[in-house]
Scaffold this active site. Structure first.
Site, PDB file in Angstrom:
ATOM      1  N   ARG A   1       0.819  -1.222   0.000  1.00 44.85           N
ATOM      2  CA  ARG A   1       0.000   0.000   0.000  1.00 44.85           C
ATOM      3  C   ARG A   1       0.848   1.265   0.000  1.00 44.85           C
ATOM      4  O   ARG A   1       0.475   2.257  -0.639  1.00 44.85           O
ATOM      5  CB  ARG A   1      -0.957  -0.013   1.184  1.00 44.85           C
ATOM      6  CG  ARG A   1      -2.064  -1.010   0.935  1.00 44.85           C
ATOM      7  CD  ARG A   1      -3.062  -1.053   2.039  1.00 44.85           C
ATOM      8  NE  ARG A   1      -4.213  -1.838   1.613  1.00 44.85           N
ATOM      9  CZ  ARG A   1      -5.020  -2.474   2.434  1.00 44.85           C
ATOM     10  NH1 ARG A   1      -4.805  -2.444   3.736  1.00 44.85           N
ATOM     11  NH2 ARG A   1      -6.041  -3.151   1.963  1.00 44.85           N
TER      12      ARG A   1
ATOM     13  N   GLY B   1     -12.852  -4.549  -1.183  1.00 43.68           N
ATOM     14  CA  GLY B   1     -14.248  -4.096  -1.189  1.00 43.68           C
ATOM     15  C   GLY B   1     -14.515  -3.117  -2.307  1.00 43.68           C
ATOM     16  O   GLY B   1     -15.527  -3.196  -3.009  1.00 43.68           O
TER      17      GLY B   1
ATOM     18  N   GLY C   1      -7.987  -8.166  -1.538  1.00 43.38           N
ATOM     19  CA  GLY C   1      -8.361  -9.077  -0.453  1.00 43.38           C
ATOM     20  C   GLY C   1      -7.543 -10.352  -0.408  1.00 43.38           C
ATOM     21  O   GLY C   1      -6.343 -10.359  -0.664  1.00 43.38           O
TER      22      GLY C   1
END
Ligand code: AMP
Length: 395
Positions: A36, A375, A352
């Site tokens: 990230r 999501g 995910g």
């Protein structure tokens, strides 16, 4: 993408509040996965090199509106500085005295990271007063947190929705996610195959329904598959399924049929005599006996699914094929990752569990794109409006 990006605005000398996704996994204060942070670097570098005053903000974990040093972003500031080879200042709050003081002295090109936004209850509640205080830091808002773009929180949408910031643009990561996933959804090279797995049909009804309109083949694995198999009259033993979704499963299958979309369900399953890593495991072709639960797809299914992936030109994948957390039942998930890694298709991993599986197996650089938002990518594939993107200025 029809939204403005950082390239469409003049950022020189401007205070840019950049919502990034620094919700990184941590163990004992050590960041265990840099995906990230790395994902946000192109935007941060661009802004800094173009003379913006870069004010980064993010959430981490679920501190539920209270200061809790277990969730401080300070280690991320240090790691980011190391990765950039450049100083990154850190403010001990997000809207208080320390952040105000540090923003005030920020020079062009300098970078500041604010403390965890979720230390404030107003962040997730999208509280107007919190939005106003956060917006007071900046002249331009940049959203580059794809992972939270499906949430209407203060920092992901509210500060723009309430009108506190007028210039609101996307960063490169959001741009890339939308281009690649959106490109596949709208102009996929065919055959276009969607691989869906995971726990529940109910979580994925919307995405299945929308994908039926777009793809040629839908592959269903994971516990989700047992709801479909049961709906088709198969015996599934003690496998996990959703009793209240059987009709829906049949409706989805009928819809797929009417659109000439092939749905591939497991033809054999690796079943266990208990839900445990040390369970006895046995392959059932067709019906599963009572006392056994399907925890992974079987070898014939692996071949069936892998062959469909091999022939595809575009593959998107969301959700594991089995209880991949247990070594004995990870075979199907690993095989799908391998088939995708070896294929020449455009391969997109929808974040995910599938993203972690692919990364752990060392296939990350073999995929076209691994989404940073589980999501968010699901909701995007479902065709829903993502508030964090919707709020940005149109081109
Ligand atoms: P999701 O969050 O919906 O993608 O679901 C992921 C979870 O589904 C993982 O934790 C898997 O262990 C679980 N899962 C996958 N296949 C099965 C199965 N056959 N039985 C029970 N759980 C499963």
């Amino acid at each position: 993408m029809n939204k403005k990006t950082i390239k469409d605005v003049n950022v020189k000398g401007k205070k840019c509040l950049v919502r990034v996704d620094f919700n990184v996994p941590m163990e004992d204060g050590i960041i265990t996965d840099l995906t990230r942070i790395n994902g946000a670097i192109p935007t941060i570098k661009y802004l800094s090199e173009h003379g913006a005053k870069v004010i980064l903000c993010s959430h981490m974990g679920r501190p539920k509106g209270e200061f809790n040093m277990k969730y401080t972003l300070e280690p991320v500031a240090r790691k980011l500085a190391e990765l950039l080879g450049k100083n990154v200042a850190f403010a001990k709050d997000a809207i208080g005295e320390d952040s105000k003081a540090k923003v005030a002295v920020l020079k062009d090109g300098e970078i500041l990271l604010l403390e965890n936004l979720r230390f404030y209850i107003g962040e997730e509640k999208n509280d107007k007063e919190f939005c106003e205080k956060l917006a007071a830091h900046c002249e331009i808002y940049v959203n580059d947190a794809f992972g939270t773009a499906h949430r209407a929180h203060a920092s992901t949408a509210g500060i723009v929705q309430y009108g506190f910031v007028k210039d609101a643009v996307a960063g490169f990561l959001i741009g890339k996610e939308l281009d690649i996933i959106g490109g596949a959804m709208e102009n996929a090279k065919r055959p276009f195959v969607a691989v869906l797995g995971g726990a529940k049909v109910s979580d994925k009804i919307g995405v299945i329904s929308n994908l039926i309109e777009k793809v040629d083949i839908i592959i269903v694995g994971g516990a989700m598959a047992y709801t479909f198999l049961k709906a088709q009259g198969e015996e599934i033993g003690d496998s996990r399924f959703e009793a209240d979704k059987l009709d829906l499963a049949n409706e989805l299958l009928a819809k797929a049929k009417s659109k000439n979309v092939k749905v591939l369900l497991p033809v054999d399953n690796m079943a266990a005599d208990k839900f445990a890593a040390d369970a006895n495991a046995k392959v059932f072709e067709g019906n599963i006996d009572v006392g056994w639960m399907g925890l992974d797809i079987g070898p014939k299914t692996i071949k069936l699914f892998s062959d469909a992936i091999k022939d595809a030109k575009t593959v998107i994948w969301n959700g594991p094929m089995g209880v991949f957390e247990m070594e004995k039942f990870a075979t199907g998930t690993k095989a799908i990752a391998k088939a995708m890694a070896e294929s020449n298709a455009v391969t997109i991993i929808g974040g995910g569990d599938s993203a972690s599986a692919v990364t752990q197996l060392g296939y990350a650089d073999k995929m076209t794109h691994i989404s940073t938002g589980g999501g968010a990518s699901l909701e995007f594939m479902e065709g829903l409006v993502l508030p964090g993107i919707d709020c940005l200025n149109d081109k």
